[in-house]
Design a protein around this motif. Structure first.
Motif, mmCIF file in Angstrom:
data_model
loop_
_atom_site.group_PDB
_atom_site.id
_atom_site.type_symbol
_atom_site.label_atom_id
_atom_site.label_comp_id
_atom_site.label_asym_id
_atom_site.label_seq_id
_atom_site.Cartn_x
_atom_site.Cartn_y
_atom_site.Cartn_z
ATOM 1 N N LEU A 157 -2.930 4.032 10.324
ATOM 2 C CA LEU A 157 -3.843 3.298 9.456
ATOM 3 C C LEU A 157 -3.608 1.801 9.644
ATOM 4 O O LEU A 157 -2.472 1.345 9.648
ATOM 5 N N GLU A 158 -4.705 1.090 9.812
ATOM 6 C CA GLU A 158 -4.650 -0.372 9.896
ATOM 7 C C GLU A 158 -5.524 -0.893 8.767
ATOM 8 O O GLU A 158 -6.645 -0.416 8.572
ATOM 9 N N TYR A 159 -5.037 -1.874 8.012
ATOM 10 C CA TYR A 159 -5.778 -2.386 6.855
ATOM 11 C C TYR A 159 -5.331 -3.816 6.582
ATOM 12 O O TYR A 159 -4.369 -4.302 7.178
ATOM 13 N N GLU A 160 -6.066 -4.468 5.686
ATOM 14 C CA GLU A 160 -5.801 -5.870 5.393
ATOM 15 C C GLU A 160 -5.648 -6.083 3.892
ATOM 16 O O GLU A 160 -6.177 -5.312 3.102
ATOM 17 N N ASN A 161 -4.955 -7.161 3.551
ATOM 18 C CA ASN A 161 -4.956 -7.587 2.150
ATOM 19 C C ASN A 161 -6.169 -8.491 1.948
ATOM 20 O O ASN A 161 -6.960 -8.692 2.868
ATOM 21 N N GLU A 162 -6.338 -9.062 0.772
ATOM 22 C CA GLU A 162 -7.546 -9.841 0.478
ATOM 23 C C GLU A 162 -7.646 -11.128 1.287
ATOM 24 O O GLU A 162 -8.715 -11.721 1.388
ATOM 25 N N PHE A 167 -1.875 -5.062 7.970
ATOM 26 C CA PHE A 167 -0.700 -4.238 7.713
ATOM 27 C C PHE A 167 -0.971 -2.849 8.276
ATOM 28 O O PHE A 167 -2.112 -2.488 8.551
ATOM 29 N N TYR A 168 0.106 -2.060 8.433
ATOM 30 C CA TYR A 168 -0.007 -0.780 9.115
ATOM 31 C C TYR A 168 0.765 0.309 8.382
ATOM 32 O O TYR A 168 1.785 0.048 7.755
ATOM 33 N N SER A 169 0.258 1.532 8.502
ATOM 34 C CA SER A 169 0.962 2.734 8.045
ATOM 35 C C SER A 169 0.807 3.776 9.150
ATOM 36 O O SER A 169 -0.257 3.888 9.757
ATOM 37 N N ARG A 170 1.861 4.513 9.384
ATOM 38 C CA ARG A 170 1.807 5.591 10.369
ATOM 39 C C ARG A 170 2.310 6.865 9.706
ATOM 40 O O ARG A 170 3.383 6.880 9.126
ATOM 41 N N TYR A 171 1.493 7.918 9.782
ATOM 42 C CA TYR A 171 1.836 9.199 9.164
ATOM 43 C C TYR A 171 2.267 10.188 10.240
ATOM 44 O O TYR A 171 1.574 10.375 11.237
#
Length: 192
Positions: A157-162, A167-171
């Motif tokens: 998962l790749e995402y941003e703050n406002e 930022f990243y998460s890996r499952y």
């Protein structure tokens, strides 16, 4: 140098640091934390379908014996839950699966134009299916409660703050664990 000038300079520096650090933290370090969980889908969670008898069966030998070889499709249904486990909204969420996983079929995707607000979750149903050629007696070993192929699967998962900081998460499917480390650009080519 006069002590008053030195104290004024020190006070000015401390004042700038006092106001700058919270803003730097807010822009670059205050992050959403997206975690991933998997649960069995509601209702029928797995199925096996006989496709046909294999051409590898010896001629003249009955195919409906334990040694007979057939082709089956095994299917598992799960819900992928993406949860924002922070006080910060997540924007422009992009979900990628490793390119070597041909077994996963997602029923929907995350809308990148919609923010995942603090403590909200998104449920994404998916199907894991594979076609196997096996002996009748070995069929159960290919159809456990959770697919054996989960040991090699990952989601990113790749995402941003406002403020647009990524930022990243890996499952990891095999450990049911989410890690928050960044993926290098050379490794990212094997995703999405």
């Amino acid at each position: 140098m006069d002590i008053k000038i030195l104290l004024t300079i020190i006070a000015l520096i401390l004042g700038i640091v006092y106001f700058a650090i919270p803003r730097i933290y807010k822009y670059y370090f205050k992050r959403p934390k997206l975690i991933v969980e998997i649960e069995p889908n509601k209702g029928l969670t797995s199925s096996q379908t006989f496709i046909r008898f294999s051409s590898k069966n010896p001629v003249g030998v009955p195919v409906n014996t334990p040694e007979g070889i057939s082709i089956y499709e095994f299917e598992w249904k799960f819900d992928l839950i993406v949860r924002n486990n922070s006080e910060v909204n997540a924007f422009k969420i992009k979900m990628c699966q490793h390119k070597n996983s041909n077994y996963l079929t997602f029923k929907k995707s995350i809308n990148p134009n919609k923010a995942l607000k603090a403590h909200e979750s998104e449920i994404i149903p998916f199907i894991f299916s594979k076609v196997v050629e096996t002996k009748h007696k070995d069929r159960a070993s290919h159809f456990p409660k959770v697919p054996n192929e989960f040991k090699d699967l990952m989601l990113h998962l790749e995402y941003e703050n406002e403020f647009g900081t990524k930022f990243y998460s890996r499952y990891y499917f095999n450990t049911n664990e989410t890690k928050f480390n960044k993926v290098s650009k050379s490794e990212l080519k094997f995703w999405c």
